[in-house]
Scaffold this motif. Structure first.
Motif, PDB file in Angstrom:
ATOM      1  N   HIS A  89      35.038  34.340  13.365  1.00  0.00           N
ATOM      2  CA  HIS A  89      34.436  35.286  14.306  1.00  0.00           C
ATOM      3  C   HIS A  89      34.559  36.756  13.899  1.00  0.00           C
ATOM      4  O   HIS A  89      33.656  37.536  14.061  1.00  0.00           O
ATOM      5  CB  HIS A  89      35.105  35.090  15.667  1.00  0.00           C
ATOM      6  CG  HIS A  89      36.609  35.023  15.540  1.00  0.00           C
ATOM      7  ND1 HIS A  89      37.250  33.874  15.131  1.00  0.00           N
ATOM      8  CD2 HIS A  89      37.577  35.953  15.711  1.00  0.00           C
ATOM      9  CE1 HIS A  89      38.562  34.107  15.069  1.00  0.00           C
ATOM     10  NE2 HIS A  89      38.786  35.351  15.418  1.00  0.00           N
ATOM     11  N   ARG A  90      35.775  37.137  13.355  1.00  0.00           N
ATOM     12  CA  ARG A  90      36.062  38.565  13.222  1.00  0.00           C
ATOM     13  C   ARG A  90      35.144  39.251  12.211  1.00  0.00           C
ATOM     14  O   ARG A  90      35.123  38.904  11.037  1.00  0.00           O
ATOM     15  CB  ARG A  90      37.537  38.786  12.842  1.00  0.00           C
ATOM     16  CG  ARG A  90      37.887  40.224  12.676  1.00  0.00           C
ATOM     17  CD  ARG A  90      39.176  40.718  13.307  1.00  0.00           C
ATOM     18  NE  ARG A  90      39.840  39.863  14.242  1.00  0.00           N
ATOM     19  CZ  ARG A  90      39.639  39.870  15.569  1.00  0.00           C
ATOM     20  NH1 ARG A  90      38.753  40.705  16.088  1.00  0.00           N
ATOM     21  NH2 ARG A  90      40.317  39.054  16.340  1.00  0.00           N
ATOM     22  N   SER A 153      33.709  27.079  16.686  1.00  0.00           N
ATOM     23  CA  SER A 153      34.920  27.886  16.899  1.00  0.00           C
ATOM     24  C   SER A 153      36.086  27.393  16.066  1.00  0.00           C
ATOM     25  O   SER A 153      37.007  28.145  15.785  1.00  0.00           O
ATOM     26  CB  SER A 153      35.352  27.783  18.364  1.00  0.00           C
ATOM     27  OG  SER A 153      34.627  28.698  19.131  1.00  0.00           O
ATOM     28  N   LEU A 155      38.508  27.000  13.736  1.00  0.00           N
ATOM     29  CA  LEU A 155      38.757  27.853  12.580  1.00  0.00           C
ATOM     30  C   LEU A 155      38.916  27.034  11.323  1.00  0.00           C
ATOM     31  O   LEU A 155      39.556  25.982  11.320  1.00  0.00           O
ATOM     32  CB  LEU A 155      40.006  28.698  12.837  1.00  0.00           C
ATOM     33  CG  LEU A 155      39.810  29.740  13.949  1.00  0.00           C
ATOM     34  CD1 LEU A 155      41.147  30.305  14.415  1.00  0.00           C
ATOM     35  CD2 LEU A 155      38.895  30.854  13.489  1.00  0.00           C
ATOM     36  N   GLY A 188      40.923  34.336   8.692  1.00  0.00           N
ATOM     37  CA  GLY A 188      41.932  35.118   9.416  1.00  0.00           C
ATOM     38  C   GLY A 188      43.284  34.700   8.860  1.00  0.00           C
ATOM     39  O   GLY A 188      43.429  33.591   8.334  1.00  0.00           O
ATOM     40  N   ASP A 189      44.266  35.571   8.958  1.00  0.00           N
ATOM     41  CA  ASP A 189      45.543  35.229   8.320  1.00  0.00           C
ATOM     42  C   ASP A 189      46.216  34.022   8.962  1.00  0.00           C
ATOM     43  O   ASP A 189      46.741  33.146   8.277  1.00  0.00           O
ATOM     44  CB  ASP A 189      46.479  36.441   8.344  1.00  0.00           C
ATOM     45  CG  ASP A 189      46.710  36.939   9.749  1.00  0.00           C
ATOM     46  OD1 ASP A 189      47.652  36.477  10.403  1.00  0.00           O
ATOM     47  OD2 ASP A 189      45.917  37.779  10.220  1.00  0.00           O
ATOM     48  N   ALA A 190      46.164  33.947  10.310  1.00  0.00           N
ATOM     49  CA  ALA A 190      46.867  32.849  10.976  1.00  0.00           C
ATOM     50  C   ALA A 190      46.165  31.524  10.681  1.00  0.00           C
ATOM     51  O   ALA A 190      46.813  30.510  10.386  1.00  0.00           O
ATOM     52  CB  ALA A 190      46.915  33.098  12.479  1.00  0.00           C
ATOM     53  N   ALA A 191      44.857  31.540  10.715  1.00  0.00           N
ATOM     54  CA  ALA A 191      44.111  30.305  10.449  1.00  0.00           C
ATOM     55  C   ALA A 191      44.284  29.879   8.995  1.00  0.00           C
ATOM     56  O   ALA A 191      44.439  28.688   8.698  1.00  0.00           O
ATOM     57  CB  ALA A 191      42.635  30.519  10.762  1.00  0.00           C
ATOM     58  N   ASN A 222      45.681  40.717   9.491  1.00  0.00           N
ATOM     59  CA  ASN A 222      46.242  41.686  10.434  1.00  0.00           C
ATOM     60  C   ASN A 222      47.594  41.220  10.947  1.00  0.00           C
ATOM     61  O   ASN A 222      48.058  41.617  11.996  1.00  0.00           O
ATOM     62  CB  ASN A 222      45.261  41.966  11.587  1.00  0.00           C
ATOM     63  CG  ASN A 222      44.722  40.685  12.185  1.00  0.00           C
ATOM     64  OD1 ASN A 222      45.450  39.706  12.291  1.00  0.00           O
ATOM     65  ND2 ASN A 222      43.459  40.683  12.568  1.00  0.00           N
ATOM     66  N   HIS A 291      42.511  40.466  20.540  1.00  0.00           N
ATOM     67  CA  HIS A 291      41.840  39.363  19.848  1.00  0.00           C
ATOM     68  C   HIS A 291      40.322  39.494  19.989  1.00  0.00           C
ATOM     69  O   HIS A 291      39.571  39.350  19.041  1.00  0.00           O
ATOM     70  CB  HIS A 291      42.337  38.037  20.431  1.00  0.00           C
ATOM     71  CG  HIS A 291      41.485  36.880  20.073  1.00  0.00           C
ATOM     72  ND1 HIS A 291      41.265  36.517  18.763  1.00  0.00           N
ATOM     73  CD2 HIS A 291      40.779  36.018  20.838  1.00  0.00           C
ATOM     74  CE1 HIS A 291      40.461  35.467  18.734  1.00  0.00           C
ATOM     75  NE2 HIS A 291      40.157  35.151  19.972  1.00  0.00           N
TER      76      HIS A 291
HETATM   77  C1  TPP Z   1      41.254  25.093  15.273  1.00  0.00           C
HETATM   78  C2  TPP Z   1      41.365  26.241  16.231  1.00  0.00           C
HETATM   79  N1  TPP Z   1      42.476  26.382  16.972  1.00  0.00           N
HETATM   80  C3  TPP Z   1      42.573  27.399  17.847  1.00  0.00           C
HETATM   81  C4  TPP Z   1      41.563  28.298  17.995  1.00  0.00           C
HETATM   82  C5  TPP Z   1      41.656  29.438  19.034  1.00  0.00           C
HETATM   83  N2  TPP Z   1      41.704  30.731  18.306  1.00  0.00           N
HETATM   84  C6  TPP Z   1      40.627  31.512  18.168  1.00  0.00           C
HETATM   85  S1  TPP Z   1      40.933  32.911  17.287  1.00  0.00           S
HETATM   86  C7  TPP Z   1      42.543  32.498  17.109  1.00  0.00           C
HETATM   87  C8  TPP Z   1      43.464  33.425  16.364  1.00  0.00           C
HETATM   88  C9  TPP Z   1      43.058  33.528  14.940  1.00  0.00           C
HETATM   89  O1  TPP Z   1      43.936  34.354  14.266  1.00  0.00           O
HETATM   90  P1  TPP Z   1      43.608  34.830  12.804  1.00  0.00           P
HETATM   91  O2  TPP Z   1      43.218  33.689  11.943  1.00  0.00           O
HETATM   92  O3  TPP Z   1      44.756  35.652  12.313  1.00  0.00           O
HETATM   93  O4  TPP Z   1      42.306  35.735  12.982  1.00  0.00           O
HETATM   94  P2  TPP Z   1      42.136  37.074  13.855  1.00  0.00           P
HETATM   95  O5  TPP Z   1      41.474  36.681  15.163  1.00  0.00           O
HETATM   96  O6  TPP Z   1      43.467  37.691  14.018  1.00  0.00           O
HETATM   97  O7  TPP Z   1      41.209  37.914  13.034  1.00  0.00           O
HETATM   98  C10 TPP Z   1      42.828  31.296  17.719  1.00  0.00           C
HETATM   99  C11 TPP Z   1      44.174  30.675  17.767  1.00  0.00           C
HETATM  100  C12 TPP Z   1      40.396  28.081  17.240  1.00  0.00           C
HETATM  101  N3  TPP Z   1      39.329  28.857  17.361  1.00  0.00           N
HETATM  102  N4  TPP Z   1      40.346  27.078  16.333  1.00  0.00           N
END
Ligand code: TPP
Length: 800
Positions: A89-90, A153, A155, A188-191, A222, A291
């Motif tokens: 998304h970002r 959605s 990730l 995204g870093d967490a994903a 981030n 977010h």
């Molecule tokens: C498989 C999955 N689990 C949970 C989510 C819900 N979710 C949407 S954005 C997000 C945080 C993502 O963090 P990061 O990858 O760091 O990207 P950022 O939004 O910080 O740019 C989460 C947990 C999702 N979209 N997909």
């Protein structure tokens, strides 16, 4: 990552340790500034116009836009003509606007809640849609095609899909070394750190039939932020930790230093296009807002966000620097801003004229020439799926041979090939040979066939043997299917890595590239598809509805209750049926019923009882004038069952796929005397026929097979039901009552009979596990339901 190649280590060292290596001309600096202006002002514009809408803005990492553009420029310079991208998304809207160059009004109009959808399908939110665009790269003046894949959605789910599509585009252009087509994945870093499919995708990069010859990964990191509180726990590992387990170097760069980012991205592109290996660029940044824009980050990260709010935006910092050193004047900078703001305003005005949304403008993989100009199928019919006797014989002969000289195969395999030759002479096929015939026939017509999955080359049940191995020369192999004709399409059969999620996503992506290919993914056993459930739910079942994108992928799912235990038994057909979109209560008769119904459905679920019908359903998949995913429940014991053979007569020209195989024995000849019609699907048919014979009930009981379960063959079953007015109607399945097909077929049968007759259930009791692990329990329950199936008094006096 540990790089054990000296040349590569030296290369990296030279790129980063040579003093003064990072030099830019004034022209390059001005381009960088202009790109930052666009990135920043785009987000500002959206924020001003739609202050209470989610847009997943890029603020804090605006440098991502110039970063991607640098990667694309450098790659174009090095020969790349087509870049396929996947991202979350970002910053997605910003990438669409400023990297792919989607018309701004097309993006802005998406914010209008009154916009009506004109296409089929239910559509998707704006930050999921895909896009395809051919343009001229301004840095190189060369043509470049950019495609951003639509994604759910979930990730990182799109990662393997991007890779599959990239591989296919390389394959169809003969770009075996990945010199023309390349993928970029954003994370995204967490994903990136947390989602297992990231690793599954990385690990495909070293397998010959799956490698895309290097991918550039960009992490919007981030995570690091500005925490002043050491107690603030990290919720996931840094991408640095990830780098240790993926096979790619990772370059960290401060996103507040645009020139450094540009340099690192250029090096990353050079790395990919020199060594054809993956590389990760870690853009270490912060996220200025929550977010999404409706989120308040101070609720949970007050200290970090106090620091973040003090940060001067990167554009201002960089502009100040360039103004101070005389690269640009303040006036030039302000004009650049005004120019882009004007572009946005004008597009905004035009966007108000858009009242209708065409999802087809958001296609990431168009299929030129396959549909007519309106995007409709060129016809609404399907020709018969049989092929000529000569073709059948020719393919059978090649399937029984070793078409290269001095090649010694295993003695056990010689026996199998001799048996195939014998079958060909006798004009019959078993399951494996029927599949051979279908695949081979496509190759003659120029249709590429790709079969991928764990151990598919041999076949999990050692029945296929599409790759022969020389017993005396190590690694010498032969694929007879590629020796059918002088001029033929290639056949790809490839053992995948031990992944379902990654590999199924990959094959789905591969199937997106062209409608003129049969792309099959086979699960080792059907139940293992559940680790790829996200690809099934988010892409296969609903992809067309969300993104108007057809896909003809075939899932081969071994299924059948054979006393093998709770796993290895069920491909969980009930789940596919539950997600089928055909209405259980509608009586949808129309002209060209068969094809129109297929056109309306979201996927096709079949369970064939004969090799010939398996052959036909594979053929129909390509002969249809549109593409739908096809789920085939494939057999295990039937692969070698003496009765499960088909004659060439059922496959020659003029024959076709049978959605229903009606009773055609004694019962069909005197239908008024029939007491019961048993409807079933798949392998239980053979148990039922045997039992009926044992009990001498061939006149009293008709057995009719559903070969296509979904969409439901209302028309044929209506005919079949009306033929036996005095019979009670039974659905018999070997699966447990809460699984299998019963819940799907019952309401549909009742719709056909207008709720006037019951459809009785015969099968196993409901159960939590898909099958028993005890062979005896398995046999006892089989005996029990067969007894009920042929007990003609079993339902007497029962109400429904
Ligand atoms: C498989 C999955 N689990 C949970 C989510 C819900 N979710 C949407 S954005 C997000 C945080 C993502 O963090 P990061 O990858 O760091 O990207 P950022 O939004 O910080 O740019 C989460 C947990 C999702 N979209 N997909």
């Amino acid at each position: 990552m540990f790089i054990n190649d000296v040349e590569q280590c030296q290369w990296i060292r030279q790129k980063f340790e040579t003093p003064g290596v990072m030099k830019f001309t004034n022209e390059e600096k001005r381009t960088l500034l202009a790109r930052l202006v666009r990135s920043m002002r785009f987000e500002d514009f959206l924020a001003r116009k739609w202050s209470s809408e989610k847009r997943f803005g890029l603020e804090g990492c605006e440098v991502m836009i110039p970063a991607l553009k640098t990667i694309i420029d450098k790659s174009s310079e090095m020969g790349i003509e087509y870049v396929i991208m996947g991202m979350p998304h970002r910053g997605r809207l910003n990438v669409l606007a400023n990297v792919i160059r989607k018309e701004l009004e097309q993006i802005f109009c998406q914010f209008d809640p009154k916009l009506e959808a004109a296409d089929e399908g239910s559509g998707d939110v704006k930050y999921h849609l895909g896009m395809y665009h051919e343009r001229i790269n301004r840095a190189t003046n060369k043509k470049i095609t950019l495609s951003l894949m639509a994604n759910p959605s979930h990730l990182e789910a799109v990662d393997p899909v991007v890779q599959g599509k990239t591989k296919a585009e390389q394959f169809y252009r003969g770009d075996t070394a990945g010199k023309k087509v390349m993928s970029i994945l954003l994370h995204g870093d967490a994903a990136f750190a947390g989602q297992g499919v990231v690793y599954e995708t990385f690990h495909l990069s070293d397998l010959p039939s799956y490698t895309t010859n290097g991918t550039i990964h960009v992490v919007v990191n981030n995570q690091i932020g500005f925490t002043t509180d050491p107690r603030m726990a990290r919720s996931s590992p840094y991408p640095t930790d990830v780098a240790r387990v993926v096979n790619a170097p990772i370059f960290h760069v401060n996103a507040d230093d645009p020139e450094a980012v540009m340099y690192v991205c250029s090096v990353a592109a050079e790395w990919r296009n020199t060594f054809n290996k993956d590389v990760v660029v870690d853009l270490v940044c912060y996220r200025r807002r929550g977010h999404n824009e409706m989120d308040e980050p101070m609720f949970t990260q007050p200290l970090m966000y106090k620091q973040i709010h003090k940060q001067v935006p990167v554009l201002k910092k960089y502009a100040d620097k360039l103004i101070a050193d005389g690269t640009v004047t303040l006036q030039e900078f302000e004009e650049e801003i005004a120019k882009y703001d004007r572009i946005c305003e004008e597009a905004y005005t035009r966007s108000k004229d858009n009242k209708i949304l065409h999802i087809k403008h958001w296609l990431d993989s168009p299929w030129p020439g396959f549909f007519n100009v309106d995007g409709e199928p060129k016809s609404m019919s399907c020709p018969p799926t049989g092929i000529s006797e000569d073709l059948l014989t020719h393919i059978g002969n090649v399937a029984s041979s070793v078409p290269v000289k001095d090649f010694k195969i295993h003695a056990g395999l010689s026996r199998i090939l001799r048996a195939r030759l014998e079958m060909t002479k006798n004009r019959v096929v078993d399951w494996a040979l029927a599949e051979y015939m279908a695949f081979g026939s496509f190759l003659k017509e120029g249709i590429h066939v790709r079969l991928s999955g764990q151990d598919v080359e041999r076949g999990t049940f050692s029945h296929r043997h599409h790759v022969l191995h020389d017993q005396e020369v190590d690694k010498r192999t032969c694929v007879p299917m590629n020796h059918l004709w002088e001029q033929q399409a290639p056949y790809t059969v490839c053992n995948s890595s031990l992944s379902e999620y990654g590999v199924l996503g990959f094959e789905l992506g591969f199937a997106m590239a062209s409608p003129n290919a049969l792309v099959c993914w086979e699960a080792q056993f059907g139940d293992f598809h559940n680790t790829a459930q996200c690809i099934i739910d988010q892409f296969i079942s609903s992809g067309q509805a969300k993104w108007v994108r057809h896909n003809g992928i075939v899932l081969l799912l071994p299924h059948g209750m054979e006393g093998m235990g709770p796993e290895h038994s069920s491909a969980r057909p009930e789940r596919f049926l539950q997600m089928s979109n055909d209405d259980s209560d509608a009586y949808p008769f129309s002209e060209q019923f068969e094809v129109s119904q297929l056109y309306e459905c979201n996927w096709i679920v079949v369970n064939c009882s004969t090799p010939a019908n398996y052959f036909h359903v594979l053929r129909r998949q390509i002969l249809l004038p549109f593409r739908k995913p096809l789920i085939i429940l494939t057999p295990k014991s039937l692969l070698r069952h003496p009765e499960a053979k088909s004659s060439f007569d059922e496959m020659v020209s003029g024959t076709t796929f049978q959605r229903v195989i009606p009773e055609n024995g004694l019962a069909a000849h005197a239908p008024h005397e029939v007491k019961r019609v048993i409807f079933c699907t798949g392998k239980v048919y053979y148990d039922l026929v045997k039992e009926r014979k044992n009990q001498d009930l061939e006149k009293q009981v008709a057995i009719t097979r559903l070969e296509q379960i979904s969409p439901f063959p209302f028309d044929l079953l209506k005919e079949e039901l009306e033929k036996y007015p005095g019979a009670d109607l039974v659905w018999c399945q070997e699966e447990h009552k809460n699984s299998g097909y019963y819940d799907y077929v019952k309401p549909r049968f009742r719709t056909i009979v207008n709720h006037t007759r019951p459809i009785w259930y015969v099968g196993r009791e409901p159960a939590a596990a898909a099958a028993t692990g005890n062979k005896n329990t398995h046999l006892v329950s089989l005996r029990r339901f067969l007894d009920t199936a042929f007990n003609l008094e079993a339902f007497e006096g029962k109400t429904f």
